[in-house]
Design a protein around this motif. Structure first.
Motif, mmCIF file in Angstrom:
data_model
loop_
_atom_site.group_PDB
_atom_site.id
_atom_site.type_symbol
_atom_site.label_atom_id
_atom_site.label_comp_id
_atom_site.label_asym_id
_atom_site.label_seq_id
_atom_site.Cartn_x
_atom_site.Cartn_y
_atom_site.Cartn_z
ATOM 1 N N UNK A 104 -3.593 5.898 -5.100
ATOM 2 C CA UNK A 104 -3.417 5.982 -3.646
ATOM 3 C C UNK A 104 -3.928 7.322 -3.105
ATOM 4 N N UNK A 105 -3.609 8.399 -3.802
ATOM 5 C CA UNK A 105 -4.029 9.737 -3.347
ATOM 6 C C UNK A 105 -5.560 9.793 -3.281
ATOM 7 N N UNK A 106 -6.195 9.298 -4.337
ATOM 8 C CA UNK A 106 -7.669 9.323 -4.383
ATOM 9 C C UNK A 106 -8.253 8.530 -3.219
ATOM 10 N N UNK A 107 -7.583 7.445 -2.852
ATOM 11 C CA UNK A 107 -8.102 6.597 -1.760
ATOM 12 C C UNK A 107 -7.837 7.195 -0.378
ATOM 13 N N UNK A 108 -7.109 8.298 -0.343
ATOM 14 C CA UNK A 108 -6.873 8.961 0.953
ATOM 15 C C UNK A 108 -7.839 10.127 1.159
ATOM 16 N N UNK A 109 -8.675 10.381 0.162
ATOM 17 C CA UNK A 109 -9.555 11.558 0.226
ATOM 18 C C UNK A 109 -10.956 11.191 0.706
ATOM 19 N N UNK A 110 -11.519 12.044 1.520
ATOM 20 C CA UNK A 110 -12.901 11.882 1.946
ATOM 21 C C UNK A 110 -13.823 12.417 0.856
ATOM 22 N N UNK A 111 -13.907 11.651 -0.194
ATOM 23 C CA UNK A 111 -14.723 12.064 -1.333
ATOM 24 C C UNK A 111 -15.272 10.793 -1.994
ATOM 25 N N UNK A 112 -16.424 10.352 -1.546
ATOM 26 C CA UNK A 112 -16.928 9.041 -1.974
ATOM 27 C C UNK A 112 -17.182 8.975 -3.480
ATOM 28 N N UNK A 113 -17.313 10.146 -4.106
ATOM 29 C CA UNK A 113 -17.546 10.174 -5.555
ATOM 30 C C UNK A 113 -16.346 9.605 -6.316
ATOM 31 N N UNK A 114 -15.150 9.851 -5.782
ATOM 32 C CA UNK A 114 -13.938 9.421 -6.486
ATOM 33 C C UNK A 114 -13.118 8.402 -5.695
ATOM 34 N N UNK A 115 -13.524 8.118 -4.459
ATOM 35 C CA UNK A 115 -12.785 7.169 -3.611
ATOM 36 C C UNK A 115 -13.595 5.879 -3.504
ATOM 37 N N UNK A 116 -12.973 4.758 -3.928
ATOM 38 C CA UNK A 116 -13.717 3.494 -3.945
ATOM 39 C C UNK A 116 -13.705 2.770 -2.593
ATOM 40 N N UNK A 117 -13.132 3.396 -1.555
ATOM 41 C CA UNK A 117 -13.080 2.763 -0.234
ATOM 42 C C UNK A 117 -14.365 3.057 0.544
ATOM 43 N N UNK A 118 -14.843 2.046 1.234
ATOM 44 C CA UNK A 118 -16.119 2.187 1.928
ATOM 45 C C UNK A 118 -16.135 3.220 3.029
ATOM 46 N N UNK A 119 -14.983 3.516 3.621
ATOM 47 C CA UNK A 119 -14.939 4.434 4.771
ATOM 48 C C UNK A 119 -15.089 5.903 4.373
ATOM 49 N N UNK A 120 -14.902 6.207 3.091
ATOM 50 C CA UNK A 120 -14.760 7.599 2.649
ATOM 51 C C UNK A 120 -15.978 8.454 2.974
ATOM 52 N N UNK A 121 -15.693 9.610 3.585
ATOM 53 C CA UNK A 121 -16.747 10.585 3.836
ATOM 54 C C UNK A 121 -16.919 11.471 2.619
ATOM 55 N N UNK A 122 -17.474 12.656 2.834
ATOM 56 C CA UNK A 122 -17.773 13.505 1.676
ATOM 57 C C UNK A 122 -17.395 14.960 1.858
ATOM 58 N N UNK A 123 -16.477 15.251 2.791
ATOM 59 C CA UNK A 123 -16.163 16.675 2.985
ATOM 60 C C UNK A 123 -15.080 17.174 2.015
ATOM 61 N N UNK A 124 -14.450 16.250 1.283
ATOM 62 C CA UNK A 124 -13.453 16.653 0.275
ATOM 63 C C UNK A 124 -12.031 16.738 0.807
ATOM 64 N N UNK A 125 -11.886 16.687 2.136
ATOM 65 C CA UNK A 125 -10.545 16.781 2.729
ATOM 66 C C UNK A 125 -9.818 15.451 2.669
ATOM 67 N N UNK A 126 -8.580 15.473 3.153
ATOM 68 C CA UNK A 126 -7.739 14.271 3.100
ATOM 69 C C UNK A 126 -7.401 13.765 4.498
ATOM 70 N N UNK A 127 -7.338 12.423 4.598
ATOM 71 C CA UNK A 127 -6.866 11.775 5.820
ATOM 72 C C UNK A 127 -5.378 11.458 5.639
ATOM 73 N N UNK A 128 -4.759 10.922 6.677
ATOM 74 C CA UNK A 128 -3.325 10.625 6.621
ATOM 75 C C UNK A 128 -3.032 9.480 5.641
ATOM 76 N N UNK A 129 -3.914 8.503 5.661
ATOM 77 C CA UNK A 129 -3.806 7.395 4.712
ATOM 78 C C UNK A 129 -5.188 6.778 4.579
ATOM 79 N N UNK A 130 -5.404 5.895 3.621
ATOM 80 C CA UNK A 130 -6.763 5.386 3.448
ATOM 81 C C UNK A 130 -7.338 4.814 4.743
ATOM 82 N N UNK A 131 -8.389 5.442 5.226
ATOM 83 C CA UNK A 131 -9.099 4.926 6.392
ATOM 84 C C UNK A 131 -8.511 5.283 7.728
ATOM 85 N N UNK A 132 -7.487 6.111 7.767
ATOM 86 C CA UNK A 132 -6.888 6.442 9.067
ATOM 87 C C UNK A 132 -6.363 7.871 9.117
#
Lengths: 241, 361
Positions: free
Chosen positions: B198-226
């Motif tokens: 879950x933590x990995x899916x909340x991160x804007x890190x497409x290298x380690x986040x399998x969700x399509x929305x993920x950006x690449x700045x390395x920071x975290x959102x509140x929850x996956x995609x939001x």
């Protein structure tokens, strides 16, 4: 006999209406839905269906308490059937009965308000219009007041009052679902990020019952005064089936 | 024999002072004194606002955070010190529920239970072991997995929410993991691995986040995609919470997710605001998470995106001193979101942060 058939037909229409509305909403939602959210959705759809189908019927006899209570009962039974059919809850589940009773009380308050408005305005259409508008405004209050609540630094008491006003909060409490922190509402209103309490079930139930009875007795008092004068309400013809 | 003695003496002369330097936080001593004083003033404020029943703000969560602020302070307060410790403990115990949760309300049970068991653990009183264990079980039960109908491919799999909504978020899971770590929950439990998903899916890190929305700045959102600050943007409080969550769940400094989040923190280094957040929402949460994550990361200095090196302890102390209220408290005057209009909560957040600034690395 005719009254019983009419009542049963309204019950069937309300139930089918709730099923159709909920089916379309669930289809739109698409993704997996947590049980609490599903319960709130189904009871919300039942409320909407009851408002559409039952208000117009209830105001035919606005001063007749048994008639009003029968409409409320059909909303409750309709909710019971819809929730029982569409969720894993069994008929022995207290939550199912709580929801049904809650819908019953909400519908009673709603139809009594519509009845009072009918008595006051002598117009069925405007009574239905204003009741539906009131329902819409109060139900969606946590949404449309959302943008104002934070910048105005409204205190906890006002925030609680807004939340309590919404029938949705009552249904959510009955469904044991923290809807303001659920996915959709959390995204669309800031209430979930503020400090608040949901309304107490017994107190809110009592409030809806009081609203219903008060409106009923006021319309009865007005009706009595009107029947002693020339300004009596003409009975609305019952819809033929 | 003489040679051995000489070597030992040399060790004492050279190596010991060297180890002190390594362990040093490089903090300005005058500022450190001010930080200690500010923490004392914050605690003094919290002593004044304690209700007769030991609560603060009529909340288990706020009471537990304030209690933790006292118990983790350098002064080493314990239950022997008086009612300002024993009454809040009694208030927490009064709200222990049959399901193991510790909460005065049905809809904040994760936060409340998490901070309550952390505070009870900080008392070091073995009497509370069973309550803590039941609290751990309750928190574990909140985690969304197959039993709740969430397949591992679901974006919410492994997450933990408020406890009444089944919609998980990074903030809630961070608090749960922090408390489970603090109370020595079994580190072999599958909870950690699910949480990591879950933590990995909340991160804007497409290298380690399998969700399509993920950006690449390395920071975290509140929850996956939001993110409450728009789309799924990364912001300060969640990125520090995310970094801590990664560390709690077993990632180390070489983990690409940890590296990416630290990179975001470097590039967005500021204490003037909660970077990325609207209207300074969650500012004190940010200061609290900032102090804890910087402490856990173990570097005394951080070089920002412009190449400027900062001593985070000095910077945080200076900032907190500049916004310290006359009555000893802190409060977010820009936004009441997430209860930050509550002086007890903000003051507790800050004292816990200052405790991390003050304590030895």
């Amino acid at each position: 006999m005719r009254a019983s058939i009419t009542w049963i037909s309204h019950l069937v229409v309300t139930t089918l209406g709730a099923i159709m509305i909920s089916a379309s909403v669930i289809h739109t939602a698409g993704d997996f839905m947590p049980p609490g959210e599903q319960l709130l959705l189904l009871s919300g759809c039942s409320l909407l269906s009851a408002a559409i189908v039952l208000i117009s019927h209830a105001i035919e006899r606005p001063t007749n308490l048994p008639h009003q209570l029968l409409q409320a009962a059909s909303a409750g039974i309709s909710t019971l059937l819809v929730v029982w059919w569409q969720t894993p809850l069994s008929l022995s589940s207290p939550m199912l009965w709580k929801l049904a009773l809650g819908l019953c009380l909400l519908t009673f308050a709603m139809t009594a308000i519509a009845g009072l408005l009918t008595t006051l305005s002598n117009s069925h259409n405007s009574a239905i219009y204003w009741t539906m508008l009131l329902l819409l405004i109060t139900t969606s209050a946590p949404l449309w007041l959302g943008p104002a609540v934070e910048p105005l630094y409204l205190g906890e008491t006002i925030i609680n009052a807004i939340i309590t006003t919404s029938p949705l909060s009552y249904l959510a409490t009955l469904a044991d679902w923290d809807y303001l922190r659920g996915e959709w509402f959390y995204r669309h209103t800031p209430f979930g990020g503020l400090r608040f309490d949901y309304p107490s079930i017994p107190i809110t139930s009592l409030v809806y019952l009081t609203i219903g009875l008060t409106c009923h007795y006021i319309s009865k008092a007005i009706g009595l005064r009107q029947t002693t004068g020339d300004n009596c309400i003409k009975p609305h013809p019952s819809p033929s089936l | 024999m003489n040679l051995v003695r000489k070597i030992i003496t040399l060790c004492f002369i050279f190596i010991l002072p060297l180890s002190t330097v390594i362990a040093d936080d490089n903090m300005d001593p005058a500022l450190k004194s001010k930080a200690k004083r500010a923490a004392d003033e914050g605690l003094h404020y919290l002593r004044q606002t304690q209700a007769e029943d030991g609560s603060r703000s009529k909340s288990v969560g706020v009471t537990a955070l304030a209690l933790r602020a006292f118990l983790e302070n350098r002064r080493g307060y314990t239950e022997d010190d008086g009612p300002f410790i024993t009454r809040p403990v009694a208030f927490l115990l009064k709200h222990v529920n049959e399901d193991g949760s510790i909460s005065e309300t049905n809809h904040n049970r994760n936060y409340n239970t998490a901070v309550a068991i952390t505070a009870l653990q900080a008392t070091h009183n073995p009497k509370y072991a069973d309550i803590i264990q039941n609290g751990q079980k309750f928190l574990k039960g909140l985690q969304l997995d197959k039993e709740d109908g969430y397949e591992p491919s679901h974006k919410y799999y492994g997450g933990i929410g408020y406890g009444g909504d089944e919609r998980p978020d990074l903030s809630n899971i961070y608090h749960a993991l922090e408390s489970l770590k603090a109370t020595s929950f079994d580190d072999k439990d599958p909870l950690w691995e699910k949480a990591m998903t879950f933590i990995s899916r909340s991160q804007n890190n497409s290298e380690t986040n399998d969700q399509g929305w993920a950006g690449n700045d390395g920071g975290f959102a509140y929850m996956p995609g939001y993110s409450p600050h728009g789309d799924a943007v990364s912001y300060g409080s969640m990125t520090h919470a995310g970094l801590l969550s990664l560390l709690f769940a077993g990632a180390d400094k070489d983990d690409p997710r940890v590296k990416a989040s630290y990179e975001w923190i470097r590039n967005n280094y500021t204490l003037d605001e909660n970077p990325g957040a609207k209207k300074n929402q969650g500012l004190f949460y940010y200061y609290n998470a900032f102090a804890k994550s910087m402490y856990a990361f173990g570097e005394a200095r951080i070089t920002d995106g412009k190449g400027v090196t900062h001593n985070w302890r000095n910077d945080l102390t200076n900032k907190l001193l500049s916004i310290h209220e006359k009555d000893g408290s802190w409060v977010n005057s820009d936004s009441p979101r997430w209860w930050e209009g509550d002086k007890n909560l903000c003051t507790a957040w800050v004292v816990i942060a200052l405790n991390h600034v003050i304590k030895k690395p």
